[in-house]
Design an enzyme around this catalytic site. Structure first.
Site, PDB file in Angstrom:
ATOM      1  N   ARG B 259       0.872  -1.188   0.000  1.00  0.00           N
ATOM      2  CA  ARG B 259       0.000   0.000   0.000  1.00  0.00           C
ATOM      3  C   ARG B 259       0.898   1.223   0.000  1.00  0.00           C
ATOM      4  NH1 ARG B 259       0.546   1.742   5.362  1.00  0.00           N
ATOM      5  NH2 ARG B 259       0.384  -0.001   6.807  1.00  0.00           N
ATOM      6  N   HIS B 263      -1.779   3.571   6.591  1.00  0.00           N
ATOM      7  CA  HIS B 263      -2.724   2.521   6.989  1.00  0.00           C
ATOM      8  C   HIS B 263      -4.157   3.020   6.865  1.00  0.00           C
ATOM      9  CE1 HIS B 263      -4.867  -0.345   9.451  1.00  0.00           C
ATOM     10  NE2 HIS B 263      -5.129   0.583  10.349  1.00  0.00           N
ATOM     11  N   TYR B 273       7.992   4.034   9.684  1.00  0.00           N
ATOM     12  CA  TYR B 273       8.342   2.607   9.641  1.00  0.00           C
ATOM     13  C   TYR B 273       8.753   2.099   8.262  1.00  0.00           C
ATOM     14  CZ  TYR B 273       3.320   2.448   8.420  1.00  0.00           C
ATOM     15  OH  TYR B 273       2.094   2.682   7.858  1.00  0.00           O
TER      16      TYR B 273
END
Lengths: 325, 360
Positions: B259, B263, B273
Site C-alpha cells: 500500500r 494505513h 516505519y
C-alpha cells in the site's frame, strides 16, 4: 403429559424444531454421535442426519463464526458452547459480531442464532466451567439472554429462542439438568421471551431470581411461610431484556424485595433489576432492596463451592432484614 | 527425525504471469480473457486509483470519514474480484471497499460507509456481501460458515474473504481456514500481504517464510501470487473458484502487494516505519504501469483511453458525493429500530426519548 428432566426437555425442543424447520442446524463440539457431553443432543444425529446435526472442530470462536456465516445463508443455527466458561474464546463472535449484525447492516442481514450453553455451580467442575457469566452478554445490546429454571420452561423458551430472528443466548444450569422431573407437553409450545413468571404468589416480600436460584428462593419461601412470612417468587426467565412490568407489579404488591443471583455481586443482573425498581417504584418500597449473591471473588475452587454459592438460608437472612427494616 | 520445514517452504514460489515490464513470463497460465475483458480490468484499476486519490483528498477536506487507502493494491483487490460471479458471497476487510463497489455496492453508499452512515452497510438486492469487517480475522471464521451454507444449499458459488499479513497472526485466521478445510467448504481466503500491519513488518509477525504455507497446517491448498500482477491474481482466483465449486475445498491465496499510502487517514505516518527506498522499489512493480505496458504492446490501451476513464471516474465520484450529501441524515431513532426484529419495551421507551431529542 410426559415427565421429563430439563435435559430431556431440551432434547425434545431441539427435536421439535429440527422437525419443524429444515433450516435448523444443531452443531458443536461432541454433539454428533456422542450426543453432547450432557447428552442434550442424544440421538439427534441418527434421526436427522449429519447434514443437520454435526460435530465441529474444537474452537469456540470458529463455532461462533460458523453460526454467523450459516445465518447469512438463511439457516437457523443452534450451536452449543460446551461450557459457558469458554465464552471468552467466542466473545467477539457473540458480542462483536452476531449481536450487531442487524444494527450494522441497517437491517439487511440478521443472525437468527440460538447459542446453547451449560453453566452454573454446585457440580464440582474444574475451573471455567461453572461461572455465571450471563451479565457479560446481558450488557451487549442486540442479543437476548434466557435462563430457564424448569423442564417446562426449558422446552417452551428454547423453541421460542430458535424461532426468534435475533440471536439468543440460552443458558442451561448444570445442576438443574437432572435434579428433578417436571411435566412437559409432547406437542410443541412456546413461552414468550422477555416475560417473567410469578412462580409463587405472596404478599409480604418479593424474591426475584432466575436459574437454579429460583429453587433456592422457592425453598426459602416455604420456610418463610412456616415463620408467617408470605413470599412471592418471580422467575425472570429472560435476564435480558428484563420484564420490568412483572417486576414492578410484584414490588407494588409486596413493597419489599430481595434479588437473588448465583453470580458474583459486582455489575450483575441483580443490580439492573434494582435500578429499574428504584427508578420506577421507589415510593412503593418499605425497605432498601437487598441482594443475595456470590462474593466478588473469581468463581470458587470447587472444594469450597457449597459455601461460596448463595443458598436458601442466605435468602431467609436477607428477607428478615427487609421485613424488620 | 526428519525436518520438513525447509522443504515445505521451498515449494511455495510466487506465481506470476506478467513481469514488471509487462512481459508474459508464464504463457501456459495466461487466462482466457477477451480484449474487452482485459480493457475492463485496466479500466477498473485506473478508476479505483482515481477513487483512492479523490477519497484521500475528500478525507483531508473533512468530507469523508474513516478511509483506508488502496493505491498499490489494485491488482490484488480487483484481479481477484474480477474472477467472481454475482452469486458469490463477499466478506471484505476494511481496506476492501473497491471489491464491494465492483461487486455492486453503489459508490454513494461506499461514501456513506466512510462517513459512518448505516445506509453504507445496507447491501442492495443482488449484492451478496457483508460490510467491511473491522475486527481483524473475524471475517475468516464467518467465511467458513457462509461457505458451509453455500455447500449445504448446493449452490455453485464461493465465499470470498480478505485479510492482511497481520491478520494471519490471529487465532480466527487459523480457525477459519481449518473449519473450511474440515468441511471441504467452497471458500477463498485471501491474504493481501502488503508487508506492514500498520507499522509492524511481516518478519515480526511470524517465522514462516510465506503466509501461503500456513494452509499446509490446515490441510488445504495454499498459493503465493504476485499481487501486483492483475493477470496472475485473476488466474489464481479463477482456478481456486473452479476447484472450490467442484467440491475440492477451500484455498488460501497470499498476494504480495504494497500500500503506497498510510494505513488509514486517521494519523498514520508511514515514514516512521518505511523507507523511501522501499517505497520506490515497490512503485517499480506498480500494477497499473505493468498492465498498461502489456495492453499498449497489444494496442489495446492508449493515453486517450486512460484519460477517458479518469474523467469518467471523477465525474461519477462527484455525483456520488452529491448523492451521499443529499441522503437523509443518520438518526439514532433509525438504528434503535434495527436492534431487534421486534422492539422490546425498554427500547420502545428509549425510542420515544430519542424521537423527542431529535425533534429539538
Amino acid at each position: 403429559m410426559a415427565q421429563m428432566t430439563m435435559i430431556q426437555a431440551i432434547t425434545d425442543a431441539l427435536r421439535t424444531e429440527l422437525k419443524n424447520d429444515e433450516n435448523v442446524l444443531v452443531f458443536g463440539e461432541d454433539v454428533g454421535q456422542n450426543g453432547g457431553v450432557f447428552r442434550a443432543t442424544e440421538g439427534l444425529q441418527d434421526e436427522f442426519g449429519e447434514e443437520r446435526v454435526f460435530d465441529t472442530p474444537l474452537a469456540e470462536s470458529g463455532i461462533g463464526g460458523l453460526s454467523i456465516g450459516l445465518g447469512l445463508q438463511g439457516y437457523r443455527p443452534v450451536p452449543e458452547i460446551q461450557f459457558f466458561g469458554f465464552v471468552y474464546e467466542v466473545m467477539d463472535s457473540i458480542s462483536g459480531q452476531m449481536a450487531r449484525m442487524r444494527y450494522r447492516s441497517g437491517g439487511s442481514h440478521h443472525s437468527p442464532i440460538t447459542i446453547r450453553s451449560p453453566f452454573g455451580g454446585g457440580v464440582h467442575t474444574p475451573e471455567l466451567h461453572a461461572d455465571s457469566l450471563e451479565g457479560l452478554i446481558a450488557q451487549q445490546p442486540g442479543i437476548k439472554v434466557v435462563i430457564p429454571s424448569s423442564p417446562y420452561d426449558a422446552k417452551g423458551l428454547l423453541i421460542s429462542a430458535i424461532r426468534d430472528n435475533d440471536p439468543v443466548l440460552f443458558l442451561e444450569h448444570m445442576k438443574l439438568y437432572r435434579s428433578f422431573r417436571g411435566e412437559v407437553p409432547e406437542e410443541d409450545y412456546t413461552i414468550e421471551l422477555g416475560k417473567a413468571e410469578v412462580k409463587r404468589e405472596g404478599t409480604d416480600v418479593t424474591l426475584i431470581s432466575y436459574g437454579a436460584m429460583v429453587h433456592a428462593s422457592l425453598k426459602a419461601a416455604e420456610e418463610l411461610e412456616e415463620k408467617g412470612v408470605s413470599a412471592e417468587v418471580v422467575d425472570l426467565r429472560t435476564v435480558s431484556p428484563l420484564d420490568v412490568d412483572t417486576i414492578i407489579e410484584s414490588v407494588k404488591k409486596t413493597n419489599r424485595v430481595v434479588v437473588v443471583q448465583e453470580a458474583q455481586r459486582q455489575a450483575g443482573i441483580a443490580a439492573n433489576v434494582i435500578s429499574e425498581i428504584q427508578e420506577r417504584a421507589i415510593l412503593h418500597l418499605e425497605a432498601p432492596v437487598l441482594r443475595v449473591t456470590a462474593p466478588d471473588t473469581v468463581y470458587s475452587f470447587s472444594a469450597a463451592e457449597e459455601v461460596w454459592l448463595p443458598n436458601h438460608q442466605d435468602i431467609i437472612e436477607k428477607v428478615d432484614q427487609v421485613i424488620n427494616f | 527425525m526428519k525436518h520438513v520445514l525447509e522443504s515445505v517452504e521451498s515449494q511455495f514460489e510466487m506465481f506470476q504471469i506478467l513481469n514488471e515490464d509487462g512481459k508474459i513470463v508464464n504463457k501456459d497460465d495466461m487466462p482466457d480473457l477477451s480484449d474487452d475483458e482485459l480493457k475492463e480490468l485496466m479500466r477498473r484499476m485506473v478508476y479505483t486509483r482515481v477513487l483512492d486519490q479523490r477519497s484521500i483528498a475528500l478525507n483531508r477536506q473533512g468530507r469523508l470519514g474513516f478511509y483506508a487507502p488502496t493505491a498499490g493494491q489494485e491488482a490484488s483487490q480487483l484481479g481477484s474480484q474480477f474472477a467472481l460471479e454475482e452469486e458469490d458471497f463477499l466478506l471484505p476487510g476494511y481496506r476492501d471497499v473497491p471489491q464491494l463497489i465492483w461487486q455492486g455496492l453503489p459508490l454513494y453508499q461506499a461514501f456513506l460507509f466512510s462517513r459512518g452512515h448505516f445506509h453504507g452497510n445496507q447491501m442492495p438486492e443482488g449484492v451478496h456481501a457483508v460490510s467491511p469487517q473491522i475486527i481483524i480475522g473475524a471475517q475468516y471464521v464467518q467465511t467458513a460458515g457462509v461457505a458451509l451454507g453455500i455447500k449445504k444449499r448446493g449452490k455453485k458459488a464461493v465465499a470470498v474473504t480478505y485479510t492482511g499479513d497481520g491478520g494471519t497472526s490471529q487465532g480466527d485466521f487459523y480457525e477459519g481456514i481449518n473449519f473450511a478445510g474440515a468441511y471441504k467448504a467452497p471458500a477463498l481466503f485471501f491474504v493481501q500481504n502488503n508487508y506492514f500491519a500498520i507499522s509492524v513488518p511481516v518478519e515480526k509477525q511470524t517465522n514462516a517464510k510465506t503466509l501461503a504455507q500456513k494452509a499446509v497446517a490446515a490441510g488445504i491448498e495454499g498459493v503465493q501470487v504476485d499481487g501486483m500482477d492483475v493477470l496472475a491474481v485473476y488466474a489464481v482466483t479463477k482456478a481456486a473458484r473452479e476447484r472450490a465449486i467442484n467440491g475440492e475445498g477451500p484455498m488460501l491465496i497470499e498476494t504480495l502487494t504494497y500500500r503506497y499510502g498510510p494505513h488509514t487517514m486517521a494519523g498514520d505516518d508511514p515514514t516512521r516505519y518505511r523507507t523511501d527506498d522501499l517505497d520506490n522499489e515497490w512503485e517499480k512493480k506498480d500494477p497499473l504501469v505493468r498492465f498498461r505496458k502489456f495492453l499498449e504492446e497489444k494496442d489495446l490501451w492508449s493515453e486517450e483511453d486512460e484519460n477517458k476513464v479518469i474523467e469518467e471516474a471523477k465525474d461519477e465520484i462527484k455525483k456520488a458525493i452529491k448523492q451521499a450529501d443529499e441522503y437523509p441524515k443518520q438518526k439514532v431513532t433509525d438504528f434503535i429500530g434495527n436492534m431487534f426484529e421486534e422492539l422490546p419495551s425498554h427500547l420502545q421507551e428509549q425510542m420515544e426519548e430519542y424521537k423527542e431529542k431529535e425533534s429539538k
